[in-house]
Scaffold this active site. Structure first.
Site, PDB file in Angstrom:
ATOM      1  N   GLU A  86       0.803  -1.180   0.008  1.00 27.11           N
ATOM      2  CA  GLU A  86       0.110   0.246   0.094  1.00 27.11           C
ATOM      3  C   GLU A  86       0.673   1.236   0.080  1.00 27.11           C
ATOM      4  O   GLU A  86       2.058   1.111   0.303  1.00 27.11           O
ATOM      5  CB  GLU A  86      -1.131   0.081   1.045  1.00 27.11           C
ATOM      6  N   HIS A  90      -9.127   9.158   2.714  1.00 23.34           N
ATOM      7  CA  HIS A  90      -8.590   8.170   1.873  1.00 23.34           C
ATOM      8  C   HIS A  90      -8.837   8.830   0.343  1.00 23.34           C
ATOM      9  O   HIS A  90      -9.837   9.436   0.012  1.00 23.34           O
ATOM     10  CB  HIS A  90      -9.441   7.093   2.006  1.00 23.34           C
ATOM     11  N   ARG A 150      -0.745   8.958   1.582  1.00 24.68           N
ATOM     12  CA  ARG A 150      -2.035   9.274   1.391  1.00 24.68           C
ATOM     13  C   ARG A 150      -2.564  10.832   1.380  1.00 24.68           C
ATOM     14  O   ARG A 150      -3.500  11.321   0.382  1.00 24.68           O
ATOM     15  CB  ARG A 150      -3.164   8.612   2.545  1.00 24.68           C
ATOM     16  N   HIS A 183     -11.776   9.231   6.377  1.00 25.02           N
ATOM     17  CA  HIS A 183     -11.371   7.778   6.640  1.00 25.02           C
ATOM     18  C   HIS A 183     -10.716   7.404   8.214  1.00 25.02           C
ATOM     19  O   HIS A 183     -11.104   6.687   8.669  1.00 25.02           O
ATOM     20  CB  HIS A 183     -10.227   7.595   5.540  1.00 25.02           C
ATOM     21  N   ARG A 208      -1.151   8.512   8.722  1.00 25.47           N
ATOM     22  CA  ARG A 208      -1.088   7.191   9.228  1.00 25.47           C
ATOM     23  C   ARG A 208      -0.377   6.092   7.895  1.00 25.47           C
ATOM     24  O   ARG A 208      -1.171   6.602   6.932  1.00 25.47           O
ATOM     25  CB  ARG A 208      -2.261   6.641   9.461  1.00 25.47           C
TER      26      ARG A 208
END
Ligand code: SIN
Length: 543
Positions: free
Chosen positions: A122, A244, A291, A352, A387
């Site tokens: 990811e 997100h 992100r 998110h 995060r």
């Protein structure tokens, strides 16, 4: 009629992965004479973590390219240097144990034909290290195994009572400032109950419902955080909300189904309405940049093209692989007439995850004695300003485990002695005369709150927008009634959303720099560049 009361050694509020895992570990390892109460406002199987798709970080020795040092470095870089180094290292070092223990609880991580665990990638991870369940149903798979253990393993379930449709609406804080349990509201019977406890654990998950567009389910209204704010516990990092980048964006549909980042990890790319793969214009890690970077790049791209969404080109992934890896995303797209073999998937960012929360140590200890917070409700400072994907489920498990260790040294004897402070809290919920309340449309106020938070405290903010939000929130509070007597689930949720929305907005006003997920177009991007160096896959230096 006086309020009902009961007592438990430990109350856990919330039945997501951290709450369930804490209940299992406490039940396994401790003799708790008054038992454990698992209190949830929905069904025990409903939670925010249930919807996590991508996975959980597993830093495992068999995954040879990986190491704790590399994972620590990736986490600190993604968090823009604001993570607590010792917390990151501790959680990373405990990843191996956490994964093995989840497997012993019945979690079946996906494996290849050689029966080896499979790892995906990811954003901002330097190696494949993310384990998944059922392709794209990791949260659901873990939650299902833990619920099964809580409900059906007699050695565990005998110590756990479950209250469903029950909202924790007030922390019982005594005259010494210590937490002695909660007042709960049962939505089915409309009754309040005073529940005393030796330890009260908030495992209430996230705050996504504060925003108009969110990947979070309806239950994510920041309830534990609001309880802690009302009780004056220390709160941290509330300005850091992760948006997100890729939530499914359909016409006439405000809900936002998550299109996991691992779809990009497996080769899909973001594309604009002119067919241009645009991420290479914004970051060297392109579609797998952190992100916050991807979400802001999408906003910029939407401005440039005049479109209210961008697209995900998943045709780059062979269809058989897509169907096996992402069965739920495949199904959701097909249900909405999107053929992923030839159509691009329309996506836009949505709220998110909350990096901030109730300030805690890694064992969930808060600033209030006997009150603990774990999972997304707490803020251990693992995530810093942004995060790293899939670190949160790992944090849920490690913090729940550490909480159990800490509680094993605590005296969990329950006292139901009532002092003035507790009496006052109880009296607020059993008034002699029913207080007058403003006549207002609670759901309309909730919509207004979500709108202003999305418009003014979203992906890009500035002082004016934040002040506008505060002024709107003040009006909403007044129309609702400051300190209103609440007597329904919607009213308690609006009260909680107001506390959380104000905390996010005030924290965003206070931080004048732009850093990580907190981006102000009237403030410079923090120039404190961090450098995280890993030598020989072993030692880490952060400058
Ligand atoms: C995703 O699958 O993209 C979400 C995973 C996460 O937020 O950690």
């Amino acid at each position: 009629m006086p309020m009902k009361h009961s007592k438990y050694s430990v109350i856990i509020v919330g039945s997501g992965i951290s709450g369930l895992y804490a209940a299992i570990k406490l039940s396994e390892s401790m003799n708790l004479p008054d038992g454990i109460l698992l209190l949830t406002k929905s069904q025990v199987s409903e939670s925010n973590s249930r919807y996590a798709q991508g996975g959980i970080v597993g830093v495992l020795p068999e995954n040879t390219p990986d190491s704790v040092s590399l994972h620590v470095a990736d986490t600190i870089k993604a968090g823009c240097g604001l993570s607590d180094f010792n917390v990151v290292k501790f959680i990373s070092e405990n990843s191996q144990y956490a994964i093995k223990d989840l497997m012993s609880c019945g979690v079946e991580f996906d494996k290849n034909s050689k029966n080896e665990l499979t790892f995906t990638l990811e954003g901002a991870h330097s190696v494949r290290r993310i384990l998944h369940v059922g392709g794209d149903a990791t949260g659901y798979g873990i939650e299902k195994a833990l619920v099964n253990k809580v409900k059906n393993d007699p050695s565990i379930s005998q110590n756990i009572s479950i209250y469903e449709q029950s909202h924790a609406v007030e922390l019982l804080i005594d005259a010494k400032g210590e937490c002695r349990g909660v007042i709960a509201f049962n939505e089915a019977t409309n009754e309040f109950e005073t529940i005393y406890a030796g330890a009260t654990v908030l495992a209430t998950g996230g705050v996504g419902q504060v925003f108009k567009y969110t990947t979070n389910p309806a239950v994510a209204t920041g309830d534990g955080l609001a309880l802690a704010i009302r009780a004056k516990a220390d709160i941290k990092d509330m300005e850091f909300i992760q948006f997100h980048p890729t939530a499914l964006s359909l016409d006439n549909d405000e809900s936002r189904f998550l299109i996991s980042e691992s779809v990009r990890g497996e080769g899909a790319r973001l594309v604009n309405n002119k067919g241009e793969y645009f991420m290479e214009r914004y970051h060297e890690q392109k579609d797998l940049a952190p992100r916050d970077v991807v979400s802001r790049s999408i906003v910029k791209e939407m401005e440039l093209t005049g479109d209210d969404r961008v697209y995900l080109d998943a045709t780059l992934i062979p269809i058989e692989k897509f169907k096996t890896r992402f069965p739920n995303i495949y199904k959701k797209c097909a249900e909405n007439g999107i053929d992923v073999t030839k159509d691009f998937i329309p996506v836009s960012p949505a709220a998110h995850y909350c990096m901030g929360g109730i300030k805690t140590a890694v064992d969930g200890t808060t600033s209030i004695r006997h009150l603990y917070a774990i999972g997304e409700a707490g803020c251990t400072s693992l995530h810093g300003a942004n995060r790293l994907a899939s670190n949160s489920l790992l944090e849920c498990v490690v913090t729940a485990f550490e909480l159990t260790n800490t509680l094993s040294f605590e005296n969990l004897q329950v006292s139901d002695a009532i002092d003035d402070s507790i009496l006052k809290a109880i009296k607020n919920y059993e008034p002699e005369d029913m207080p007058d309340v403003n006549d207002c449309d609670v759901n309309a106020l909730i919509s207004r709150l979500k709108d202003t938070m999305w418009q003014n405290v979203g992906i890009i903010r500035n002082e004016n927008s934040l002040l506008n939000a505060l002024s709107d929130l003040k009006k909403i509070s007044e129309e609702f009634g400051n300190d209103r007597f609440c007597s329904s689930a919607e009213e308690f949720e609006l009260r909680n959303l107001l506390h959380v929305a104000k905390a996010i907005t005030n924290a965003s006003l206070s931080r004048k720099e732009s850093i990580g997920a907190h981006f102000r177009d009237d403030s410079p991007v923090s120039d404190e560049k961090i450098s995280v160096e890993v030598k020989n896959n072993e030692s880490i230096s952060v400058k």
